[in-house]
Motif scaffolding. Sequence first.
Motif, PDB file in Angstrom:
ATOM      1  N   LEU A  91       6.774  -6.699   8.075  1.00 30.36           N
ATOM      2  CA  LEU A  91       5.933  -6.456   6.373  1.00 30.36           C
ATOM      3  C   LEU A  91       4.921  -5.251   6.467  1.00 30.36           C
ATOM      4  N   HIS A  92       5.236  -4.274   5.447  1.00 39.01           N
ATOM      5  CA  HIS A  92       4.248  -3.330   5.050  1.00 39.01           C
ATOM      6  C   HIS A  92       3.824  -3.655   3.396  1.00 39.01           C
ATOM      7  N   THR A  93       2.482  -4.108   3.214  1.00 34.17           N
ATOM      8  CA  THR A  93       2.235  -4.315   2.454  1.00 34.17           C
ATOM      9  C   THR A  93       1.502  -2.455   1.550  1.00 34.17           C
ATOM     10  N   LEU A  94       2.204  -2.611   0.557  1.00 33.57           N
ATOM     11  CA  LEU A  94       1.906  -0.930   0.426  1.00 33.57           C
ATOM     12  C   LEU A  94       0.647  -1.467  -0.769  1.00 33.57           C
ATOM     13  N   ASN A  95      -0.767   0.004  -1.590  1.00 32.33           N
ATOM     14  CA  ASN A  95      -0.715  -0.200  -1.929  1.00 32.33           C
ATOM     15  C   ASN A  95      -1.445   0.674  -3.242  1.00 32.33           C
ATOM     16  N   ALA A 181       5.591  -7.116  16.451  1.00 31.50           N
ATOM     17  CA  ALA A 181       4.567  -7.222  15.640  1.00 31.50           C
ATOM     18  C   ALA A 181       4.254  -8.101  14.500  1.00 31.50           C
ATOM     19  N   SER A 182       4.428  -8.290  13.245  1.00 28.91           N
ATOM     20  CA  SER A 182       4.722  -8.917  11.875  1.00 28.91           C
ATOM     21  C   SER A 182       4.574  -8.244  10.587  1.00 28.91           C
ATOM     22  N   SER A 183       3.347  -7.464  10.462  1.00 28.54           N
ATOM     23  CA  SER A 183       2.493  -7.148   9.007  1.00 28.54           C
ATOM     24  C   SER A 183       1.930  -5.847   9.743  1.00 28.54           C
ATOM     25  N   LEU A 184       2.500  -4.578   8.404  1.00 31.78           N
ATOM     26  CA  LEU A 184       1.130  -3.751   8.900  1.00 31.78           C
ATOM     27  C   LEU A 184       0.850  -3.121   7.558  1.00 31.78           C
ATOM     28  N   CYS A 185      -0.543  -2.588   7.682  1.00 31.84           N
ATOM     29  CA  CYS A 185      -1.723  -2.272   7.156  1.00 31.84           C
ATOM     30  C   CYS A 185      -2.144  -1.166   6.849  1.00 31.84           C
ATOM     31  N   TYR A 186      -2.617  -0.223   5.871  1.00 35.47           N
ATOM     32  CA  TYR A 186      -2.952   1.558   6.007  1.00 35.47           C
ATOM     33  C   TYR A 186      -4.373   1.403   5.605  1.00 35.47           C
ATOM     34  N   PHE A 232      -1.738  -7.050  -0.967  1.00 31.32           N
ATOM     35  CA  PHE A 232      -1.264  -5.542  -0.139  1.00 31.32           C
ATOM     36  C   PHE A 232      -2.577  -5.008   0.665  1.00 31.32           C
ATOM     37  N   HIS A 233      -3.984  -5.656   0.113  1.00 29.71           N
ATOM     38  CA  HIS A 233      -4.722  -5.493   1.255  1.00 29.71           C
ATOM     39  C   HIS A 233      -5.156  -6.225   1.752  1.00 29.71           C
ATOM     40  N   VAL A 234      -4.651  -6.130   2.862  1.00 25.34           N
ATOM     41  CA  VAL A 234      -5.229  -6.612   4.358  1.00 25.34           C
ATOM     42  C   VAL A 234      -4.592  -7.639   4.389  1.00 25.34           C
ATOM     43  N   ASN A 235      -3.869  -8.353   3.708  1.00 25.91           N
ATOM     44  CA  ASN A 235      -3.455  -9.722   3.598  1.00 25.91           C
ATOM     45  C   ASN A 235      -3.905 -10.381   2.847  1.00 25.91           C
ATOM     46  N   GLY A 521     -13.138   3.026  -5.103  1.00 26.33           N
ATOM     47  CA  GLY A 521     -11.430   3.698  -4.131  1.00 26.33           C
ATOM     48  C   GLY A 521     -10.651   2.401  -4.643  1.00 26.33           C
ATOM     49  N   ALA A 522      -9.288   2.670  -3.278  1.00 22.20           N
ATOM     50  CA  ALA A 522      -8.025   1.752  -3.549  1.00 22.20           C
ATOM     51  C   ALA A 522      -8.128   0.601  -2.475  1.00 22.20           C
ATOM     52  N   THR A 523      -9.278   0.252  -2.677  1.00 21.46           N
ATOM     53  CA  THR A 523     -10.192  -1.190  -1.714  1.00 21.46           C
ATOM     54  C   THR A 523     -10.995  -1.594  -2.785  1.00 21.46           C
ATOM     55  N   GLY A 524     -11.673  -0.987  -3.779  1.00 25.12           N
ATOM     56  CA  GLY A 524     -12.513  -1.748  -4.580  1.00 25.12           C
ATOM     57  C   GLY A 524     -13.688  -1.089  -4.107  1.00 25.12           C
ATOM     58  N   LYS A 525     -14.192  -0.577  -3.167  1.00 25.24           N
ATOM     59  CA  LYS A 525     -15.148   0.208  -2.539  1.00 25.24           C
ATOM     60  C   LYS A 525     -16.297   1.801  -3.511  1.00 25.24           C
ATOM     61  N   VAL A 526     -17.238   2.108  -3.409  1.00 21.03           N
ATOM     62  CA  VAL A 526     -17.432   3.222  -4.133  1.00 21.03           C
ATOM     63  C   VAL A 526     -16.970   4.308  -2.756  1.00 21.03           C
TER      64      VAL A 526
END
Length: 542
Positions: A91-95, A181-186, A232-235, A521-526
Amino acid sequence: MQGLMMQQPLLVASLLTHAERHHGGQEIVSRRVEGDIHRYSYRDLAQRARGMANALAALGIEQGERVGTLAWNGYRHMELYFAVSGSGAVLHTLNPRLHVDQLAYIIEHAQDRIVFFDLTFLPLIESVASRVKSPKIFVAMTDRAHMPTTHGLSSMLMCYEDLIDLHHDVFEWPLLDENSASSLCYTSGTTGNPKGVLYSHRSTVLHTYAAALPDSLNCSARDAILPVVPMFHVNAWGLPYIACMVGAKLVFPGPALDGKSLYELIEAEQVTLSAGVPTVWQGLLAHVDAIKGAFSHMRRTIVGGAACPTAMTAAFRESHRVEVLHAWGMTELSPVGTVCSLKAHQLSLPVSERYAVQAKQGRGVFGIDMKIVDADGNALPWDGIAAGDLLVRGPWVAREYFGSEGQSPLRDGWFPTGDIARIDADGFMQITDRSKDVIKSGGEWISSTDIENVACLHPDVTTAVCIAARHAKWDERPLLLIVKKPGSGLDANGVLAFLDGRIARWWKPDAVVFVDTVPIGATGKVLKNQLRDQFGDYYLTA
């Protein structure tokens, strides 16, 4: 002599099998992209996940191949969590918050065979599809009645519900190697290209065990959990897996993450526990205060992704009787590393002292070992004073990045987090800065995070960001950027006066700049790198 115990592999599918068998009637509620509320049970989830596993096999998806998702938090996304990983694919969750160029890079780098997407992201998918070679099939996560009538994907587009309807729900989850492998996050890739973190079934299940513990996220079958942090962000910080393990009710918000929408869902579904980043909770608290509302059932919230301001912790507790669990982690840590769950002796501390502890990122959960080291790699004491590079290791910590061909980021078996931290005698870790954000003034370190936390205590400050600005004499000096509350008459002198006595005198910024917004940014960080680009020469040109 070896122990005489059974050997059962730790597999993601076993979480769903457990939920179906022991909590089959428990409810999963989703606010859908289509605008309505969808309800069904863990039993229904398991049945449809098996149907989708059959659909993936019919589409030629083999074990180890990557399946992309570009979707909000919802029941269809949850089905893919188990249909993909459980069948042996990845599973590759895309942001979707990433730039289209970064998304195209990630899809190509991962070599996704197929991409599932929510209708919200059709324009994004159309832009990406023209830039990539790997996915030959795109699946709209909707039913036939809501399928788009115009699109640029032509024959590559399929309908999610058609796939479910075309395939039966009898599927035996394969007995995989737990290290597969079960999942992939970038990673978010604020500097350079994003890096892929490839989780295993074993690491995911162990992370689920640890994150669910009472002194971690403290989840049980009595909870109704609202993961605002995106799947989509770290499961979603592991909450979809945790909910299956403990049998909790799940409430998915879909795309509506404004304060009003979240509050209405929290109240309607009697949510007891929620998780998200500080920027989301600011909107929720502002709405609840504006309507003079209250939380009837929610008693805990997990705050991570960025430091939780003490003012927010106080607002949740004192105005709404909601306890804040401050947590820290990284994509490379699956992501949970520490949780700020108080020890018994800290419960009776005066309020100000208790909040000072809760401002820390917390204690390492079982499975995560950590240490702080100086520039020469020497271990520093856990005295709450010494600050150094934070290193971690554990069974759900990345050993190397996907596609790195054996090049490991590890330092003598430890993963360098890129954070500067202190650890006190009770084992509570506190991030003082990112190594790339630390301010080095006249050869001495200044913590931008500490300055921000104090500035955020001012009642007229909405957001405070401290960056290093180049300085002719001191090399770098702190520059404080402030977003103030609408209608506030706060000026620079007022901010600097507020800092007096609360931080070291030589830490005090030489200037305060008021801005309307700060880049997120894409994960809510400044995105401090953008602010440094914009304001880095402030002292040289002012």
